[in-house]
Design an enzyme around this catalytic site. Sequence first.
Site, PDB file in Angstrom:
ATOM      1  N   HIS A  80       0.837  -1.213   0.000  1.00  0.00           N
ATOM      2  CA  HIS A  80       0.000   0.000   0.000  1.00  0.00           C
ATOM      3  C   HIS A  80       0.865   1.253   0.000  1.00  0.00           C
ATOM      4  CE1 HIS A  80      -4.159  -1.588   1.431  1.00  0.00           C
ATOM      5  NE2 HIS A  80      -3.660  -2.280   0.433  1.00  0.00           N
ATOM      6  N   TYR A 208      -9.031   5.507   7.882  1.00  0.00           N
ATOM      7  CA  TYR A 208      -9.157   5.851   9.307  1.00  0.00           C
ATOM      8  C   TYR A 208     -10.181   6.983   9.388  1.00  0.00           C
ATOM      9  CZ  TYR A 208      -4.891   3.184  10.354  1.00  0.00           C
ATOM     10  OH  TYR A 208      -3.959   2.178  10.503  1.00  0.00           O
ATOM     11  N   PRO A 301      -3.972  -0.129  19.031  1.00  0.00           N
ATOM     12  CA  PRO A 301      -3.665  -0.535  17.661  1.00  0.00           C
ATOM     13  C   PRO A 301      -3.845   0.551  16.600  1.00  0.00           C
ATOM     14  CG  PRO A 301      -5.726  -1.530  18.403  1.00  0.00           C
ATOM     15  CD  PRO A 301      -5.157  -0.803  19.570  1.00  0.00           C
ATOM     16  N   LYS A 305       1.375  -0.299  15.262  1.00  0.00           N
ATOM     17  CA  LYS A 305       2.789  -0.371  15.650  1.00  0.00           C
ATOM     18  C   LYS A 305       3.191  -1.644  16.399  1.00  0.00           C
ATOM     19  CE  LYS A 305       3.931   2.597  13.559  1.00  0.00           C
ATOM     20  NZ  LYS A 305       4.607   2.170  12.429  1.00  0.00           N
ATOM     21  N   TYR A 393       4.131   6.171  10.604  1.00  0.00           N
ATOM     22  CA  TYR A 393       3.266   5.052  10.191  1.00  0.00           C
ATOM     23  C   TYR A 393       4.059   4.021   9.394  1.00  0.00           C
ATOM     24  CZ  TYR A 393      -1.060   2.690   8.835  1.00  0.00           C
ATOM     25  OH  TYR A 393      -2.052   1.759   8.682  1.00  0.00           O
TER      26      TYR A 393
END
Length: 399
Positions: A80, A208, A301, A305, A393
């Site tokens: 991604h 998100y 979560p 990580k 990220y």
Amino acid sequence: MPRGAAPPRETAVGIIGGGPAGLLLARLLHRAGVDCVVLESRDRDYVEQRQRAGILEQGTTDVLRACGAGERLDREGLVHDGIELRYDRRAHRLDFPALTGRRVTVYAQTEVVKDLIALQLADGPPLLFGARALAVTGADTDRPRIHYAHGGREHTLTCGYVAGCDGFHGVARQAVPESARRTYTRGYPYSWLGVLADAPPAHDELVYAHSERGFALLSMRTPTVSRLYLQVPNGTDPADWPDERIWDELQARAAVDTAPWNPVRGPLTAKAVLPLRSSVTEPMRWGRVLLAGDAAHIVPPTGAKGLNLAVADVTVLARALVHRHRTGSAELLDGYSATCLRRVWRAEHFSHFMTTTLHTAPDQSPFDTRLQLAALDRIAGSRHAAAELAENYTGLPLP
Ligand code: RFL
Ligand code: PHB
């Protein structure tokens, strides 16, 4: 271990826990010629089916590939290039390669664990399922011991070093005396309801979503299986969430004004409520006991990580143990805790930021919501703010 073989009594590195941390450590040590044994309390099926993480940082996939566990990952992993943030009924995409030169891979923890178990059983060091560590003694001696139950009997494994990779509920942490151990922790006033759906992902990257109804995350496992999460109150019973209610709520929370969003509704095959917590135990080393992964720290979560931190820990730990084995020097082991904790606290901060920016607390004021929207707007409007999120990220370089 072959059926009927005597349980091992001695090893250079005794590893408690056959999750991603313990299995990867065993693989790294085995390839460098360091003898080890893995004790895992559960059976193989349970460990391979446990639904958890889904996003691998580039550093994590590099380590898996380098130790020979990359073949299926390269075939089936979904690379991604970004994520989408949704808030205030708008969508903003973060382009990771443009911001950081890095990408992430969607490849479930279940699959990482299956690959590592298959490799270890084929040509690796002993891996005992149904072997529950009861206690570690002699941490501050040069022969620490793991006392464990296996096959209805108690045994002792005498080790050069003990690696505590036994997760948040493990026993290894207790080998550090209470007077020397400090745990920093915080809970959150919400949990996640996580489901697996036999439905193609509703979007080609992860979404998100911030909403006053609560947070939602749209993730995936394969091109035909979605992994979806909803913020729910602590103590929620999954039975209160029939399938249609879950789909309705996902749709309401992730809606944007710019384009209609109608996910294909497939059957839900798993449903569980997961509490969120941040916790770090320091130090990560005491004498000859070294803690790695969730045994030492957990993160909520939202930043994806946890698994990646476990991989970073064992990469540093394997290097230090191999150095000790080859040169006799404990110098890298002496620095293990401090080296890992720097990365751990960075990830704790990022995970806390993602969690508190995207969730709606039960007592949240309109002022708090405005602050969250200002933070999200800053990420959408500033390349620097976006790069800060993207760097965290996709993962900071391994130490
Ligand atoms: P694990 O996976 O908990 O493995 C520990 C192992 O030790 C065994 N064990 C014992 N064995 C012998 N004797 C004892 N006394 C024992 N006590 C325990 C256990 O059976 C188990 O097999 O820890 P490890 O290896 O440190 O790995 C950590 C990761 O599992 C965890 O951090 C991640 O799953 C967190 N996480 C995520 N991390 C990511 O990097 N990306 C994600 O997208 C992501 N999503 C998630 C997540 C965790 C979640 N939950 C369930 C908390 C999503 C969720 C919903
Ligand atoms: C998942 O796919 O399980 C997943 C993805 C991203 C997260 C957490 C979980 O932040």
